[in-house]
Motif scaffolding. Structure first.
Motif, PDB file in Angstrom:
ATOM      1  N   ARG A 296       1.746  -2.664  -6.769  1.00  0.00           N
ATOM      2  CA  ARG A 296       0.819  -1.663  -6.237  1.00  0.00           C
ATOM      3  C   ARG A 296       0.473  -1.948  -4.786  1.00  0.00           C
ATOM      4  O   ARG A 296       0.356  -1.039  -3.969  1.00  0.00           O
ATOM      5  CB  ARG A 296      -0.453  -1.603  -7.071  1.00  0.00           C
ATOM      6  CG  ARG A 296      -0.262  -0.897  -8.381  1.00  0.00           C
ATOM      7  CD  ARG A 296      -1.571  -0.710  -9.075  1.00  0.00           C
ATOM      8  NE  ARG A 296      -2.155  -2.028  -9.340  1.00  0.00           N
ATOM      9  CZ  ARG A 296      -3.341  -2.222  -9.866  1.00  0.00           C
ATOM     10  NH1 ARG A 296      -4.078  -1.189 -10.179  1.00  0.00           N
ATOM     11  NH2 ARG A 296      -3.799  -3.428 -10.096  1.00  0.00           N
ATOM     12  N   ALA A 297       0.293  -3.209  -4.467  1.00  0.00           N
ATOM     13  CA  ALA A 297      -0.040  -3.570  -3.085  1.00  0.00           C
ATOM     14  C   ALA A 297       1.098  -3.211  -2.133  1.00  0.00           C
ATOM     15  O   ALA A 297       0.858  -2.700  -1.033  1.00  0.00           O
ATOM     16  CB  ALA A 297      -0.358  -5.056  -2.990  1.00  0.00           C
ATOM     17  N   LEU A 298       2.327  -3.455  -2.554  1.00  0.00           N
ATOM     18  CA  LEU A 298       3.468  -3.087  -1.722  1.00  0.00           C
ATOM     19  C   LEU A 298       3.593  -1.569  -1.589  1.00  0.00           C
ATOM     20  O   LEU A 298       3.917  -1.063  -0.520  1.00  0.00           O
ATOM     21  CB  LEU A 298       4.753  -3.683  -2.298  1.00  0.00           C
ATOM     22  CG  LEU A 298       4.887  -5.199  -2.196  1.00  0.00           C
ATOM     23  CD1 LEU A 298       6.113  -5.680  -2.950  1.00  0.00           C
ATOM     24  CD2 LEU A 298       4.951  -5.631  -0.740  1.00  0.00           C
TER      25      LEU A 298
ATOM     26  N   GLY B  69      -0.218  -6.981  -9.718  1.00  0.00           N
ATOM     27  CA  GLY B  69      -0.795  -6.181  -8.645  1.00  0.00           C
ATOM     28  C   GLY B  69       0.030  -6.147  -7.379  1.00  0.00           C
ATOM     29  O   GLY B  69      -0.265  -5.372  -6.471  1.00  0.00           O
ATOM     30  N   MET B  70       1.063  -6.963  -7.278  1.00  0.00           N
ATOM     31  CA  MET B  70       1.873  -6.986  -6.063  1.00  0.00           C
ATOM     32  C   MET B  70       2.660  -5.690  -5.878  1.00  0.00           C
ATOM     33  O   MET B  70       2.850  -5.235  -4.756  1.00  0.00           O
ATOM     34  CB  MET B  70       2.832  -8.175  -6.066  1.00  0.00           C
ATOM     35  CG  MET B  70       2.195  -9.490  -5.711  1.00  0.00           C
ATOM     36  SD  MET B  70       1.592  -9.522  -4.033  1.00  0.00           S
ATOM     37  CE  MET B  70       3.112  -9.774  -3.155  1.00  0.00           C
TER      38      MET B  70
ATOM     39  N   THR C 270      -1.253   2.974   3.846  1.00  0.00           N
ATOM     40  CA  THR C 270      -2.333   2.326   4.587  1.00  0.00           C
ATOM     41  C   THR C 270      -1.946   2.143   6.043  1.00  0.00           C
ATOM     42  O   THR C 270      -2.746   2.411   6.952  1.00  0.00           O
ATOM     43  CB  THR C 270      -2.672   0.969   3.944  1.00  0.00           C
ATOM     44  OG1 THR C 270      -3.035   1.190   2.588  1.00  0.00           O
ATOM     45  CG2 THR C 270      -3.797   0.280   4.670  1.00  0.00           C
TER      46      THR C 270
ATOM     47  N   ALA D 182       1.116   0.526  -1.704  1.00  0.00           N
ATOM     48  CA  ALA D 182      -0.007   1.010  -0.901  1.00  0.00           C
ATOM     49  C   ALA D 182       0.107   0.617   0.563  1.00  0.00           C
ATOM     50  O   ALA D 182      -0.606   1.168   1.407  1.00  0.00           O
ATOM     51  CB  ALA D 182      -1.317   0.480  -1.468  1.00  0.00           C
ATOM     52  N   ALA D 183       1.000  -0.304   0.887  1.00  0.00           N
ATOM     53  CA  ALA D 183       1.110  -0.776   2.272  1.00  0.00           C
ATOM     54  C   ALA D 183       1.550   0.338   3.220  1.00  0.00           C
ATOM     55  O   ALA D 183       1.012   0.457   4.327  1.00  0.00           O
ATOM     56  CB  ALA D 183       2.076  -1.951   2.349  1.00  0.00           C
TER      57      ALA D 183
ATOM     58  N   LEU E 176      -3.205   4.771  -6.840  1.00  0.00           N
ATOM     59  CA  LEU E 176      -2.661   3.462  -7.203  1.00  0.00           C
ATOM     60  C   LEU E 176      -3.731   2.510  -7.730  1.00  0.00           C
ATOM     61  O   LEU E 176      -3.445   1.629  -8.524  1.00  0.00           O
ATOM     62  CB  LEU E 176      -1.967   2.823  -5.994  1.00  0.00           C
ATOM     63  CG  LEU E 176      -0.664   3.471  -5.548  1.00  0.00           C
ATOM     64  CD1 LEU E 176      -0.238   2.920  -4.201  1.00  0.00           C
ATOM     65  CD2 LEU E 176       0.420   3.253  -6.586  1.00  0.00           C
ATOM     66  N   TYR E 177      -4.957   2.687  -7.277  1.00  0.00           N
ATOM     67  CA  TYR E 177      -6.018   1.739  -7.609  1.00  0.00           C
ATOM     68  C   TYR E 177      -7.171   2.338  -8.397  1.00  0.00           C
ATOM     69  O   TYR E 177      -8.219   1.731  -8.495  1.00  0.00           O
ATOM     70  CB  TYR E 177      -6.570   1.097  -6.325  1.00  0.00           C
ATOM     71  CG  TYR E 177      -5.604   0.094  -5.757  1.00  0.00           C
ATOM     72  CD1 TYR E 177      -5.535  -1.187  -6.267  1.00  0.00           C
ATOM     73  CD2 TYR E 177      -4.743   0.448  -4.734  1.00  0.00           C
ATOM     74  CE1 TYR E 177      -4.653  -2.112  -5.755  1.00  0.00           C
ATOM     75  CE2 TYR E 177      -3.846  -0.457  -4.225  1.00  0.00           C
ATOM     76  CZ  TYR E 177      -3.809  -1.738  -4.734  1.00  0.00           C
ATOM     77  OH  TYR E 177      -2.918  -2.643  -4.231  1.00  0.00           O
TER      78      TYR E 177
ATOM     79  N   VAL F  93      -3.341   6.033  -2.130  1.00  0.00           N
ATOM     80  CA  VAL F  93      -3.899   4.698  -2.380  1.00  0.00           C
ATOM     81  C   VAL F  93      -4.907   4.761  -3.531  1.00  0.00           C
ATOM     82  O   VAL F  93      -4.937   3.883  -4.390  1.00  0.00           O
ATOM     83  CB  VAL F  93      -4.526   4.120  -1.097  1.00  0.00           C
ATOM     84  CG1 VAL F  93      -5.275   2.832  -1.383  1.00  0.00           C
ATOM     85  CG2 VAL F  93      -3.445   3.886  -0.048  1.00  0.00           C
TER      86      VAL F  93
END
Length: 95
Positions: free
Chosen positions: A14-16, A11-12, A22, A18-19, A89-90, A86
């Motif tokens: 996707r988190a990067l 998940g990192m 966001t 989405a940063a 991505l999720y 976002v």
């Protein structure tokens, strides 16, 4: 020597990814929705619908209401794009 590799946790990635959208969405709240409270426009907050020389070059100017509306609508459109990125991505995985 040990061969060290960078391993991302699940998940990192996707988190990067989405940063950025966001952070952009948060910036758009400040610059679009809270436009009248910035130092360059706060002087016009007492007269929303009368022309102000400080806002002659502003999008939607020369009134604070017009400039605020223009900035807020542009922010809204860009925030919708950020939300769509976002969300993509999720979104739940269909099996």
């Amino acid at each position: 020597m040990n061969n060290l590799r960078l391993q991302l946790r699940p998940g990192m990635g996707r988190a990067l990814a989405a940063a950025l959208p966001t952070a952009l969405a948060l910036y758009l709240v400040a610059r679009g929705w809270l436009y009248p409270f910035w130092p360059d426009t706060i002087g016009a907050i007492g007269h929303l619908f009368t022309a102000d020389p400080l806002l002659n070059g502003a999008w939607g100017g020369p009134t604070l209401a017009g400039a605020w509306l223009a900035h807020a609508m542009i922010a809204l459109g860009l925030q919708a794009v950020c939300y769509a990125i976002v969300w993509s991505l999720y979104r739940p995985v269909k099996r």
